[in-house]
Motif scaffolding. Sequence first.
Motif, PDB file in Angstrom:
ATOM      1  N   GLY A  80      31.810  27.611  59.396  1.00 46.53           N
ATOM      2  CA  GLY A  80      30.634  26.865  59.818  1.00 46.53           C
ATOM      3  C   GLY A  80      29.873  26.172  58.714  1.00 46.53           C
ATOM      4  O   GLY A  80      28.777  25.651  58.950  1.00 46.53           O
ATOM      5  N   ARG A  81      30.420  26.169  57.495  1.00 44.97           N
ATOM      6  CA  ARG A  81      29.751  25.467  56.403  1.00 44.97           C
ATOM      7  C   ARG A  81      30.801  24.955  55.426  1.00 44.97           C
ATOM      8  O   ARG A  81      31.987  25.300  55.530  1.00 44.97           O
ATOM      9  N   PHE A  82      30.364  24.149  54.476  1.00 46.69           N
ATOM     10  CA  PHE A  82      31.284  23.545  53.519  1.00 46.69           C
ATOM     11  C   PHE A  82      31.199  24.262  52.169  1.00 46.69           C
ATOM     12  O   PHE A  82      30.111  24.658  51.726  1.00 46.69           O
ATOM     13  N   THR A  83      32.347  24.423  51.536  1.00 50.86           N
ATOM     14  CA  THR A  83      32.441  25.075  50.235  1.00 50.86           C
ATOM     15  C   THR A  83      32.770  24.044  49.164  1.00 50.86           C
ATOM     16  O   THR A  83      33.714  23.271  49.314  1.00 50.86           O
ATOM     17  N   TYR A  84      31.989  24.084  48.087  1.00 53.29           N
ATOM     18  CA  TYR A  84      32.240  23.180  46.967  1.00 53.29           C
ATOM     19  C   TYR A  84      32.630  23.985  45.731  1.00 53.29           C
ATOM     20  O   TYR A  84      32.132  23.770  44.637  1.00 53.29           O
ATOM     21  N   LEU A  85      33.520  24.950  45.938  1.00 52.02           N
ATOM     22  CA  LEU A  85      34.007  25.767  44.836  1.00 52.02           C
ATOM     23  C   LEU A  85      35.162  25.038  44.148  1.00 52.02           C
ATOM     24  O   LEU A  85      36.192  24.752  44.756  1.00 52.02           O
ATOM     25  N   ASP A  86      34.979  24.728  42.873  1.00 49.70           N
ATOM     26  CA  ASP A  86      35.997  24.063  42.068  1.00 49.70           C
ATOM     27  C   ASP A  86      36.712  25.142  41.254  1.00 49.70           C
ATOM     28  O   ASP A  86      36.218  25.548  40.198  1.00 49.70           O
ATOM     29  N   PRO A  87      37.868  25.641  41.705  1.00 47.01           N
ATOM     30  CA  PRO A  87      38.471  26.817  41.082  1.00 47.01           C
ATOM     31  C   PRO A  87      38.966  26.556  39.661  1.00 47.01           C
ATOM     32  O   PRO A  87      39.581  25.535  39.369  1.00 47.01           O
ATOM     33  N   ASP A  88      38.684  27.522  38.800  1.00 45.50           N
ATOM     34  CA  ASP A  88      39.211  27.562  37.444  1.00 45.50           C
ATOM     35  C   ASP A  88      39.938  28.896  37.318  1.00 45.50           C
ATOM     36  O   ASP A  88      39.329  29.948  37.539  1.00 45.50           O
ATOM     37  N   THR A  89      41.232  28.878  37.011  1.00 48.98           N
ATOM     38  CA  THR A  89      42.010  30.115  37.054  1.00 48.98           C
ATOM     39  C   THR A  89      42.680  30.397  35.711  1.00 48.98           C
ATOM     40  O   THR A  89      43.026  29.481  34.964  1.00 48.98           O
ATOM     41  N   HIS A  90      42.857  31.697  35.435  1.00 47.18           N
ATOM     42  CA  HIS A  90      43.415  32.139  34.151  1.00 47.18           C
ATOM     43  C   HIS A  90      44.336  33.330  34.361  1.00 47.18           C
ATOM     44  O   HIS A  90      44.097  34.160  35.245  1.00 47.18           O
ATOM     45  N   PHE A  91      45.357  33.428  33.505  1.00 48.46           N
ATOM     46  CA  PHE A  91      46.204  34.616  33.433  1.00 48.46           C
ATOM     47  C   PHE A  91      45.915  35.359  32.133  1.00 48.46           C
ATOM     48  O   PHE A  91      45.822  34.760  31.057  1.00 48.46           O
ATOM     49  N   TYR A  92      45.784  36.688  32.260  1.00 43.45           N
ATOM     50  CA  TYR A  92      45.636  37.564  31.104  1.00 43.45           C
ATOM     51  C   TYR A  92      46.716  38.641  31.158  1.00 43.45           C
ATOM     52  O   TYR A  92      47.157  39.045  32.238  1.00 43.45           O
ATOM     53  N   LEU A  93      47.104  39.113  29.999  1.00 44.86           N
ATOM     54  CA  LEU A  93      47.963  40.289  29.915  1.00 44.86           C
ATOM     55  C   LEU A  93      47.105  41.527  30.109  1.00 44.86           C
ATOM     56  O   LEU A  93      46.035  41.652  29.500  1.00 44.86           O
ATOM     57  N   ASP A  94      47.527  42.415  30.986  1.00 41.04           N
ATOM     58  CA  ASP A  94      46.835  43.694  31.181  1.00 41.04           C
ATOM     59  C   ASP A  94      47.497  44.708  30.259  1.00 41.04           C
ATOM     60  O   ASP A  94      48.555  45.245  30.575  1.00 41.04           O
ATOM     61  N   ASP A  95      46.877  44.949  29.105  1.00 38.96           N
ATOM     62  CA  ASP A  95      47.497  45.839  28.115  1.00 38.96           C
ATOM     63  C   ASP A  95      47.140  47.305  28.344  1.00 38.96           C
ATOM     64  O   ASP A  95      47.530  48.173  27.555  1.00 38.96           O
ATOM     65  N   GLY A  96      46.394  47.593  29.404  1.00 36.84           N
ATOM     66  CA  GLY A  96      46.075  48.979  29.721  1.00 36.84           C
ATOM     67  C   GLY A  96      44.871  49.534  28.985  1.00 36.84           C
ATOM     68  O   GLY A  96      44.496  50.688  29.190  1.00 36.84           O
ATOM     69  N   SER A  97      44.259  48.733  28.128  1.00 29.41           N
ATOM     70  CA  SER A  97      43.107  49.224  27.379  1.00 29.41           C
ATOM     71  C   SER A  97      41.890  49.323  28.293  1.00 29.41           C
ATOM     72  O   SER A  97      41.766  48.596  29.271  1.00 29.41           O
TER      73      SER A  97
END
Length: 242
Positions: A80-97
Amino acid sequence: MKHLAQSLAVVGLISGLFMTPAQAASTLPVEGIIYKVEEGTTFDTWKIVMQSAGTFKVNLLAYESTSNSPDDAVDLNGDGRFTYLDPDTHFYLDDGSENPLLNAANHLARCDDINNNCNSISNDIITLNSLNEEEGAANGSIHFRRDPAFEVTLAEGSYLYLVADYRLTTDEAAAGINLGDSIRNNGDDGNYRIDFSSDTMVFSRSGNTITVSAVPLPGAVWLFGSALLGGLGMVRRNALWG
């Protein structure tokens, strides 16, 4: 010649059995919301566990306008509404820390827009290439340039995939907040959907953890394949001694 033809037929049948499961497509849609807060905007972190190395596609749907105006906006998710989300995406290594997970040393790749701020990358851990605009629109995106879409190959291991509003820096990721950011058109939040898909991998989800594994080969196929291989050996012996 008769024995040779029989051998080739058996080999062809075995090949067909072993190739069929890899052609089964798997798709997992997940949804999330980015919120505007006093300091800026939040971002979401999805944990991706690769049980074996593999390739899949990632296609986001978020920006519900071909510009910044409600005049050409489309309510894609029916809220029922408009979204103006401009996605910015990233990959990280999950080193378990424990802390911090999202340090700059673990950053692997960024994909903002299709063919823009989405540089091709290839190394022993990750290979990432942007899809084209037609492929990006396949999930219903109307601003398919702004909604990122790409193919990624990851080595076996654990990763973190971040979805944020434009623009999230590595310092902000480490701090846990997209500082000073504001969703377009004074929005308080923005919905998004991610479609994970692959012809060779399958997806399962538990909370914000997505497990990716190779398409399993049914046990019956392994048994039948073994029997056929045994039959092939008999055919070859008959060919040699017949």
